[in-house]
Scaffold this motif. Structure first.
Motif, PDB file in Angstrom:
ATOM      1  N   SER A  67       0.822  -1.202   0.000  1.00  0.00           N
ATOM      2  CA  SER A  67       0.000   0.000   0.000  1.00  0.00           C
ATOM      3  C   SER A  67       0.860   1.258   0.000  1.00  0.00           C
ATOM      4  O   SER A  67       0.517   2.263  -0.642  1.00  0.00           O
ATOM      5  CB  SER A  67      -0.944  -0.003   1.208  1.00  0.00           C
ATOM      6  OG  SER A  67      -1.800   1.111   1.178  1.00  0.00           O
ATOM      7  N   LEU A  68       1.988   1.201   0.699  1.00  0.00           N
ATOM      8  CA  LEU A  68       2.908   2.338   0.698  1.00  0.00           C
ATOM      9  C   LEU A  68       3.476   2.573  -0.696  1.00  0.00           C
ATOM     10  O   LEU A  68       3.638   3.716  -1.129  1.00  0.00           O
ATOM     11  CB  LEU A  68       4.030   2.111   1.704  1.00  0.00           C
ATOM     12  CG  LEU A  68       3.763   2.520   3.160  1.00  0.00           C
ATOM     13  CD1 LEU A  68       2.530   1.832   3.738  1.00  0.00           C
ATOM     14  CD2 LEU A  68       4.980   2.242   4.033  1.00  0.00           C
ATOM     15  N   ALA A  69       3.777   1.481  -1.409  1.00  0.00           N
ATOM     16  CA  ALA A  69       4.307   1.612  -2.762  1.00  0.00           C
ATOM     17  C   ALA A  69       3.301   2.276  -3.693  1.00  0.00           C
ATOM     18  O   ALA A  69       3.688   2.896  -4.693  1.00  0.00           O
ATOM     19  CB  ALA A  69       4.702   0.241  -3.303  1.00  0.00           C
ATOM     20  N   TYR A  70       2.012   2.171  -3.364  1.00  0.00           N
ATOM     21  CA  TYR A  70       0.970   2.826  -4.144  1.00  0.00           C
ATOM     22  C   TYR A  70       0.504   4.128  -3.500  1.00  0.00           C
ATOM     23  O   TYR A  70      -0.606   4.583  -3.766  1.00  0.00           O
ATOM     24  CB  TYR A  70      -0.203   1.873  -4.352  1.00  0.00           C
ATOM     25  CG  TYR A  70       0.078   0.826  -5.410  1.00  0.00           C
ATOM     26  CD1 TYR A  70       0.004   1.143  -6.772  1.00  0.00           C
ATOM     27  CD2 TYR A  70       0.447  -0.464  -5.057  1.00  0.00           C
ATOM     28  CE1 TYR A  70       0.269   0.193  -7.745  1.00  0.00           C
ATOM     29  CE2 TYR A  70       0.717  -1.427  -6.025  1.00  0.00           C
ATOM     30  CZ  TYR A  70       0.628  -1.096  -7.364  1.00  0.00           C
ATOM     31  OH  TYR A  70       0.897  -2.045  -8.321  1.00  0.00           O
ATOM     32  N   GLY A  71       1.331   4.720  -2.659  1.00  0.00           N
ATOM     33  CA  GLY A  71       1.103   6.086  -2.226  1.00  0.00           C
ATOM     34  C   GLY A  71       0.588   6.307  -0.825  1.00  0.00           C
ATOM     35  O   GLY A  71       0.460   7.459  -0.398  1.00  0.00           O
ATOM     36  N   SER A  72       0.284   5.247  -0.074  1.00  0.00           N
ATOM     37  CA  SER A  72      -0.247   5.446   1.271  1.00  0.00           C
ATOM     38  C   SER A  72       0.815   5.994   2.217  1.00  0.00           C
ATOM     39  O   SER A  72       1.990   5.628   2.122  1.00  0.00           O
ATOM     40  CB  SER A  72      -0.782   4.134   1.847  1.00  0.00           C
ATOM     41  OG  SER A  72      -1.904   3.688   1.135  1.00  0.00           O
ATOM     42  N   SER A  73       0.358   6.799   3.166  1.00  0.00           N
ATOM     43  CA  SER A  73       1.242   7.303   4.221  1.00  0.00           C
ATOM     44  C   SER A  73       1.077   6.537   5.522  1.00  0.00           C
ATOM     45  O   SER A  73       1.803   6.796   6.482  1.00  0.00           O
ATOM     46  CB  SER A  73       0.976   8.790   4.477  1.00  0.00           C
ATOM     47  OG  SER A  73       1.471   9.579   3.412  1.00  0.00           O
ATOM     48  N   THR A  74       0.097   5.612   5.571  1.00  0.00           N
ATOM     49  CA  THR A  74      -0.137   4.824   6.776  1.00  0.00           C
ATOM     50  C   THR A  74      -0.537   3.405   6.396  1.00  0.00           C
ATOM     51  O   THR A  74      -0.922   3.132   5.257  1.00  0.00           O
ATOM     52  CB  THR A  74      -1.292   5.414   7.620  1.00  0.00           C
ATOM     53  OG1 THR A  74      -2.495   5.423   6.823  1.00  0.00           O
ATOM     54  CG2 THR A  74      -0.984   6.805   8.102  1.00  0.00           C
ATOM     55  N   GLY A  75      -0.473   2.525   7.388  1.00  0.00           N
ATOM     56  CA  GLY A  75      -0.978   1.172   7.248  1.00  0.00           C
ATOM     57  C   GLY A  75      -1.633   0.753   8.556  1.00  0.00           C
ATOM     58  O   GLY A  75      -0.940   0.561   9.556  1.00  0.00           O
ATOM     59  N   LEU A  76      -2.961   0.636   8.568  1.00  0.00           N
ATOM     60  CA  LEU A  76      -3.692   0.363   9.809  1.00  0.00           C
ATOM     61  C   LEU A  76      -4.517  -0.915   9.690  1.00  0.00           C
ATOM     62  O   LEU A  76      -5.041  -1.226   8.624  1.00  0.00           O
ATOM     63  CB  LEU A  76      -4.644   1.518  10.151  1.00  0.00           C
ATOM     64  CG  LEU A  76      -4.078   2.710  10.929  1.00  0.00           C
ATOM     65  CD1 LEU A  76      -3.021   3.438  10.127  1.00  0.00           C
ATOM     66  CD2 LEU A  76      -5.205   3.677  11.301  1.00  0.00           C
ATOM     67  N   MET A  77      -4.647  -1.597  10.820  1.00  0.00           N
ATOM     68  CA  MET A  77      -5.553  -2.730  10.936  1.00  0.00           C
ATOM     69  C   MET A  77      -6.837  -2.277  11.613  1.00  0.00           C
ATOM     70  O   MET A  77      -6.992  -1.135  12.006  1.00  0.00           O
ATOM     71  CB  MET A  77      -4.889  -3.867  11.717  1.00  0.00           C
ATOM     72  CG  MET A  77      -3.634  -4.426  11.073  1.00  0.00           C
ATOM     73  SD  MET A  77      -3.866  -5.088   9.406  1.00  0.00           S
ATOM     74  CE  MET A  77      -4.980  -6.464   9.702  1.00  0.00           C
ATOM     75  N   TRP A  78      -7.796  -3.204  11.766  1.00  0.00           N
ATOM     76  CA  TRP A  78      -9.078  -2.897  12.378  1.00  0.00           C
ATOM     77  C   TRP A  78      -8.883  -2.885  13.891  1.00  0.00           C
ATOM     78  O   TRP A  78      -8.163  -2.030  14.389  1.00  0.00           O
ATOM     79  CB  TRP A  78     -10.123  -3.863  11.859  1.00  0.00           C
ATOM     80  CG  TRP A  78     -11.551  -3.784  12.273  1.00  0.00           C
ATOM     81  CD1 TRP A  78     -12.450  -4.796  12.190  1.00  0.00           C
ATOM     82  CD2 TRP A  78     -12.296  -2.663  12.799  1.00  0.00           C
ATOM     83  NE1 TRP A  78     -13.698  -4.393  12.626  1.00  0.00           N
ATOM     84  CE2 TRP A  78     -13.632  -3.088  13.016  1.00  0.00           C
ATOM     85  CE3 TRP A  78     -11.958  -1.354  13.131  1.00  0.00           C
ATOM     86  CZ2 TRP A  78     -14.621  -2.254  13.542  1.00  0.00           C
ATOM     87  CZ3 TRP A  78     -12.943  -0.517  13.662  1.00  0.00           C
ATOM     88  CH2 TRP A  78     -14.245  -0.958  13.855  1.00  0.00           C
ATOM     89  N   ASN A  79      -9.446  -3.783  14.664  1.00  0.00           N
ATOM     90  CA  ASN A  79      -9.391  -3.676  16.120  1.00  0.00           C
ATOM     91  C   ASN A  79      -7.970  -3.825  16.680  1.00  0.00           C
ATOM     92  O   ASN A  79      -7.269  -4.786  16.359  1.00  0.00           O
ATOM     93  CB  ASN A  79     -10.259  -4.757  16.751  1.00  0.00           C
ATOM     94  CG  ASN A  79     -11.735  -4.481  16.620  1.00  0.00           C
ATOM     95  OD1 ASN A  79     -12.320  -3.769  17.432  1.00  0.00           O
ATOM     96  ND2 ASN A  79     -12.345  -5.039  15.586  1.00  0.00           N
TER      97      ASN A  79
END
Length: 504
Positions: free
Chosen positions: A352-364
């Motif tokens: 996801s970072l490689a496609y531009g995201s600045s974060t990576g979050l899970m649910w609970n």
């Protein structure tokens, strides 16, 4: 282990600080590893034999990792999960039952000190009102017809949510807090209930004011909010838990009104994030949202439940200057540990970072071993969702594969200096006959002092395990190309995070 990075740095500086010492990068600093067999679990180690030197290039390895630090992309603000009511309740109960275990867990999750034995999670998503992981259905104003919101009460939030959130902030003052509702108050909706339905558009100004008051409410609780969203999953209407179908035009109009309210009430620097739904519709809803209200929204966020990570490019190609966040995905109880690790790294914490995201979050952030507690009667999370952490009723806890995946990625981007910049994605490409065996993200973390060398990091997934045929995990010997020099490293099947330092 909190000072391991600093001890290693001191060793390296003795080599680098000599007058005649060449200004050559060296892979001598902390490395972190999680292997498929779990013999290493976000484990710190030094290369043995070491150090690993960058030298004059020779033949490439089975895989060749080429770093291009002249290609600079987005800043990475870190990894984390949602502090749902259920997560906060379990953590608060742990604090009550076994304070020592609670604080040990919280430091393991959130301590972002350079070199600490922890994941350094640094981004938290907090629901405004009830979700499918709440004890009851509620909003901050459940008085029907109260359009001035006289009865708005941030105290409707269970007190343990703010208690746990403050505890997290006491450990990591760099934490970014992102808030958003799963539904408007039921009386603002055509359906008359928080469970499914859509907003009555006559109440768009009221909903914008509701969100402003939410910001003010968090401020009154001592919580500084980094960003606010308009509606979680606006293309989802489920009659068994708080949800709301919200057309693009409605979200755009709320965003426009909210931005005006925020600018006039001291929240001009707080971001508004739109969309907050699946990859699959990246070419439509978030694009249309920017067409209608780009000046009000700082960016958009994505979830993993439909589509593929490459769909993010449908948005970023059209709006390269807007921010992108990845904010929700959930593991499920009973899934395979290593299969999950591979998917998470490939799609979320590298992909996801490689496609531009600045974060990576899970649910609970936290659930029990059965994926509970949940809102009574909800149909969500079937099979049961898994938290980043499992908290048990006997005062013990354990972390799941989501923790290790995020921890490996986090080690690459946390600030090197107190008050220093976050990591920034840089260019990387793969060659060699086994280029398919590795997935790589590359990052630079700049320094406060211009005389200090930057930290460069790579996060490497080796998934050469032949899992689709006969299980046969194979290490991959790779060369790493950086500024005309070359280092060699053998990556075991697993995830490895490597650091080195070099001048700007």
């Amino acid at each position: 282990m909190a000072d391991l990075g600093h001890r290693a740095l001191c060793c390296c500086l003795r080599y680098l600080s000599g007058v005649s010492a060449p200004r050559v990068p060296r892979l001598r600093l902390p490395q972190w590893q999680t292997t498929w067999d779990r013999k290493m679990l976000l484990t710190y180690f030094q290369p043995d034999p070491g150090p690993i030197n960058f030298v004059t290039p020779g033949p490439i390895g089975s895989a060749d990792i080429v770093i291009n630090d002249t290609a600079l992309y987005q800043t990475i603000y870190g990894f984390g999960a949602a502090l749902t009511d259920s997560s906060a309740l379990l953590l608060y109960n742990l604090k009550t039952e076994n304070s020592g275990n609670y604080w040990s867990l919280m430091h393991y999750l959130f301590n972002a000190t350079d070199g600490a034995n922890s994941a350094g999670l640094s981004f938290i998503r907090v629901p405004l009102g009830a979700t499918d992981f709440s004890a009851r259905n509620y909003s901050y104003d459940d008085v029907s017809g109260d359009t001035p919101l006289y009865d708005f009460n941030i105290g409707a939030t269970p007190s343990y949510v703010f208690t746990v959130l403050r505890d997290i902030l006491s450990i990591n003052n760099m934490l970014r807090v992102y808030i958003l509702p799963w539904s408007p108050p039921g009386w603002l909706k055509e359906s008359g209930t928080m469970d499914g339905g859509s907003l009555n558009t006559a109440y768009i100004p009221v909903m914008a004011n509701y969100l402003l008051k939410s910001l003010q409410g968090f401020q009154s609780e001592g919580i500084s909010v980094y960003a606010i969203g308009i509606q979680n999953e606006p293309e989802n209407s489920n009659p068994t838990y708080p949800t709301c179908s919200m057309p693009v035009s409605t979200e755009a109009d709320i965003g426009i009104a909210l931005r005006t309210y925020m600018n006039g009430n001291g929240f001009g620097n707080t971001k508004i994030i739109g969309y907050e739904h699946n990859w699959a519709d990246a070419a439509n809803y978030p694009v249309q949202l920017m067409q209608q209200a780009a000046s009000s929204f700082d960016g958009v966020s994505f979830h993993c439940y439909a589509g593929t990570v490459s769909d993010q490019a449908e948005f970023t190609s059209r709006y390269p200057n807007k921010e992108v966040y990845f904010t929700e995905c959930s593991g499920t109880i009973g899934s395979d540990w290593w299969t999950d690790m591979k998917w998470y790294m490939d799609n979320l914490f590298i992909g996801s970072l490689a496609y531009g995201s600045s974060t990576g979050l899970m649910w609970n952030l936290a659930l029990d071993g059965n994926g509970n507690p949940k809102l009574p009667g909800t149909s969500s999370c079937t099979p049961p969702c898994r938290g980043v952490v499992q908290v048990n009723s006997n005062g013990t806890w354990s972390v799941n594969q989501e923790f290790y995946a995020m921890g490996q990625a986090s080690k690459a981007i946390l600030p090197r200096d107190v008050g220093g910049p976050w990591g920034q994605r840089i260019g990387v490409s793969l060659g060699g006959e086994l280029d398919w065996a590795l997935v790589v993200g590359a990052y630079v973390t700049k320094r406060v002092s211009p005389t200090d060398w930057n930290r460069y990091s790579i996060v490497v997934l080796n998934w050469d395990d032949s899992a689709s045929t006969t299980w046969n995990p194979q290490p991959v010997t790779a060369t790493i190309e950086f500024r005309g020099l070359q280092a060699t490293y053998t990556f075991p099947v697993g995830v490895t995070t490597l650091w080195w330092y070099a001048p700007d």
